[in-house]
Write a protein that holds these residues in place. Structure first.
Motif, PDB file in Angstrom:
ATOM      1  N   ALA A  52       4.060  16.057   4.086  1.00 21.67           N
ATOM      2  CA  ALA A  52       3.078  16.495   5.084  1.00 21.67           C
ATOM      3  C   ALA A  52       3.104  15.565   6.293  1.00 21.67           C
ATOM      4  CB  ALA A  52       1.683  16.535   4.457  1.00 21.67           C
ATOM      5  N   ALA A  53       3.239  14.266   6.041  1.00 28.15           N
ATOM      6  CA  ALA A  53       3.306  13.297   7.131  1.00 28.15           C
ATOM      7  C   ALA A  53       4.527  13.552   8.013  1.00 28.15           C
ATOM      8  CB  ALA A  53       3.347  11.881   6.567  1.00 28.15           C
ATOM      9  N   LEU A  54       5.662  13.854   7.401  1.00 21.59           N
ATOM     10  CA  LEU A  54       6.869  14.140   8.178  1.00 21.59           C
ATOM     11  C   LEU A  54       6.673  15.360   9.070  1.00 21.59           C
ATOM     12  CD1 LEU A  54       9.709  13.489   5.563  1.00 21.59           C
ATOM     13  CD2 LEU A  54       9.058  12.059   7.519  1.00 21.59           C
ATOM     14  N   ALA A  55       5.968  16.366   8.551  1.00 21.91           N
ATOM     15  CA  ALA A  55       5.698  17.557   9.365  1.00 21.91           C
ATOM     16  C   ALA A  55       4.819  17.207  10.561  1.00 21.91           C
ATOM     17  CB  ALA A  55       5.027  18.629   8.500  1.00 21.91           C
ATOM     18  N   ILE A  56       3.795  16.373  10.334  1.00 18.00           N
ATOM     19  CA  ILE A  56       2.911  15.971  11.432  1.00 18.00           C
ATOM     20  C   ILE A  56       3.687  15.167  12.476  1.00 18.00           C
ATOM     21  CG2 ILE A  56       0.845  14.665  12.031  1.00 18.00           C
ATOM     22  CD1 ILE A  56      -0.170  15.226   9.172  1.00 18.00           C
ATOM     23  N   GLY A 107       2.007  23.690   5.869  1.00 19.29           N
ATOM     24  CA  GLY A 107       1.181  24.353   4.864  1.00 19.29           C
ATOM     25  C   GLY A 107       1.694  24.203   3.449  1.00 19.29           C
ATOM     26  N   LEU A 108       3.012  24.013   3.290  1.00 21.20           N
ATOM     27  CA  LEU A 108       3.596  23.936   1.943  1.00 21.20           C
ATOM     28  C   LEU A 108       3.225  22.641   1.218  1.00 21.20           C
ATOM     29  CD1 LEU A 108       5.442  25.418  -0.053  1.00 21.20           C
ATOM     30  CD2 LEU A 108       7.393  24.308   1.039  1.00 21.20           C
ATOM     31  N   PRO A 109       3.573  21.453   1.734  1.00 21.99           N
ATOM     32  CA  PRO A 109       3.207  20.235   1.006  1.00 21.99           C
ATOM     33  C   PRO A 109       1.700  20.009   0.956  1.00 21.99           C
ATOM     34  CG  PRO A 109       4.115  19.662   3.155  1.00 21.99           C
ATOM     35  CD  PRO A 109       4.351  21.128   2.959  1.00 21.99           C
ATOM     36  N   GLY A 168      -1.866  10.300  13.226  1.00 18.86           N
ATOM     37  CA  GLY A 168      -2.172  11.069  12.023  1.00 18.86           C
ATOM     38  C   GLY A 168      -1.038  11.028  11.011  1.00 18.86           C
ATOM     39  N   GLY A 169       0.192  11.178  11.488  1.00 16.47           N
ATOM     40  CA  GLY A 169       1.337  11.104  10.587  1.00 16.47           C
ATOM     41  C   GLY A 169       1.463   9.749   9.923  1.00 16.47           C
ATOM     42  N   ARG A 174      -0.123  11.257  -9.467  1.00 15.83           N
ATOM     43  CA  ARG A 174      -0.244  10.474  -8.239  1.00 15.83           C
ATOM     44  C   ARG A 174       1.108  10.274  -7.569  1.00 15.83           C
ATOM     45  NH1 ARG A 174      -3.258   5.540 -10.881  1.00 15.83           N
ATOM     46  NH2 ARG A 174      -1.992   6.332 -12.594  1.00 15.83           N
ATOM     47  N   ARG A 175       2.169  10.187  -8.376  1.00 17.12           N
ATOM     48  CA  ARG A 175       3.516  10.073  -7.802  1.00 17.12           C
ATOM     49  C   ARG A 175       3.898  11.371  -7.088  1.00 17.12           C
ATOM     50  NH1 ARG A 175       8.055   6.655  -8.863  1.00 17.12           N
ATOM     51  NH2 ARG A 175       6.667   5.471 -10.212  1.00 17.12           N
ATOM     52  N   ARG A 176       3.527  12.497  -7.690  1.00 17.98           N
ATOM     53  CA  ARG A 176       3.787  13.789  -7.047  1.00 17.98           C
ATOM     54  C   ARG A 176       2.978  13.923  -5.762  1.00 17.98           C
ATOM     55  NH1 ARG A 176       1.934  18.148 -10.119  1.00 17.98           N
ATOM     56  NH2 ARG A 176       1.096  16.836 -11.774  1.00 17.98           N
ATOM     57  N   ALA A 177       1.698  13.526  -5.826  1.00 19.51           N
ATOM     58  CA  ALA A 177       0.852  13.611  -4.630  1.00 19.51           C
ATOM     59  C   ALA A 177       1.392  12.717  -3.521  1.00 19.51           C
ATOM     60  CB  ALA A 177      -0.583  13.223  -4.981  1.00 19.51           C
ATOM     61  N   ALA A 178       1.964  11.569  -3.893  1.00 24.18           N
ATOM     62  CA  ALA A 178       2.548  10.678  -2.893  1.00 24.18           C
ATOM     63  C   ALA A 178       3.707  11.354  -2.178  1.00 24.18           C
ATOM     64  CB  ALA A 178       3.016   9.386  -3.556  1.00 24.18           C
ATOM     65  N   ALA A 179       4.583  12.020  -2.937  1.00 17.66           N
ATOM     66  CA  ALA A 179       5.715  12.725  -2.316  1.00 17.66           C
ATOM     67  C   ALA A 179       5.221  13.870  -1.434  1.00 17.66           C
ATOM     68  CB  ALA A 179       6.641  13.256  -3.407  1.00 17.66           C
TER      69      ALA A 179
END
Length: 247
Positions: free
Chosen positions: A130-134, A153-155, A213-214, A120-125
């Motif tokens: 992804a949020a930063l990209a948006i 697409g990466l995160p 969305g971000g 879950r810590r990894r998923a949070a990062a």
């Protein structure tokens, strides 16, 4: 596109029909569990959302719904952003989308591997990236936005692999199909919500939809980070899970 704008949709429909036929051929037919009753009655009583009776799965639904809303806002409105900001046509949008999907596919080959870090810590990062990209698309120029769309697409690939793998391991007692169905249903609901909300916001400015969305994806990342410090208890087997649900 030279053969007509509807051709890609016919190809997509044909691919789905082929997938359905292959699945029907490959999957073993099993009797419906629990005795009699119609197919519709079983679907109504045993659908994925019944899992929300369990507190840990409600938490999973909440954080994944917030992230999925962020992703839906991105998926549904970055093409409109390309039209508004860059005056892109159909072919240009397709090439940008192809770049994002190519990176996502390559990342999926390596995502989901074992790690010493709490999932879950990894998923949070990953959700935060992804949020930063948006947000970079929402706030950035055309050049910055193009790079952010592809890099998204990466995160996102890593997040999907991490959260689905963790959910499959953690909540196996509730049924792998049911848990994966809950995650898929969550994403479908998020698409509906963001299509309605984004349609209204895009009348003002498409960038507002992307920023919202971000922010939703960041909310999911923060919630996952907090949740990673808490233990999750799940029944050890399907029998105890069913008994808990009956109580």
């Amino acid at each position: 596109m030279d053969a007509g704008i509807t051709l890609p949709f016919y190809i997509a429909a044909g691919a789905l029909v082929l997938g359905a036929a292959l699945a029907a051929r490959a999957l073993e037919r099993e009797p419906v569990r629990g005795g009699g009753g119609s197919w519709w009655a079983h679907a109504r009583e045993r659908h994925a959302l019944t899992l929300l009776r369990q507190a840990p799965l409600r938490m999973l639904f909440g954080v994944h719904f917030a992230y999925a809303c962020g992703v839906a806002a991105f998926y549904e409105f970055f093409p409109l952003w390309l039209v508004d900001v860059g005056r892109y046509g159909t072919r240009d949008i397709a090439f940008v989308n192809m770049g994002m999907c190519a990176l996502m596919t390559c990342a999926a080959l390596f995502a989901g591997r074992a790690s010493r870090h709490e999932p879950r810590r990894r998923a949070a990062a990953q959700a935060a990236l992804a949020a930063l990209a948006i947000l970079a698309v929402g706030f950035g120029s055309l050049g910055i936005g193009l790079v952010a769309i592809v890099l998204f697409g990466l995160p996102h690939a890593y997040y999907n692999a991490t959260i689905r793998g963790w959910a499959a391991d953690q909540f196996a007692a509730y049924g792998q199909g049911a848990v994966m169905g809950l995650l898929s249903t969550t994403f479908c609901l998020a698409n509906i919500v963001m299509a309605l909300a984004g349609g209204a916001l895009s009348v003002i400015d498409t960038r507002i939809v992307l920023v919202v969305g971000g922010l939703l994806a960041i909310t999911a990342a923060l919630a996952l980070r907090r949740w990673s410090g808490q233990a999750v208890t799940a029944p050890a087997n399907a029998a105890s899970a069913a008994a808990e649900e009956r109580r």
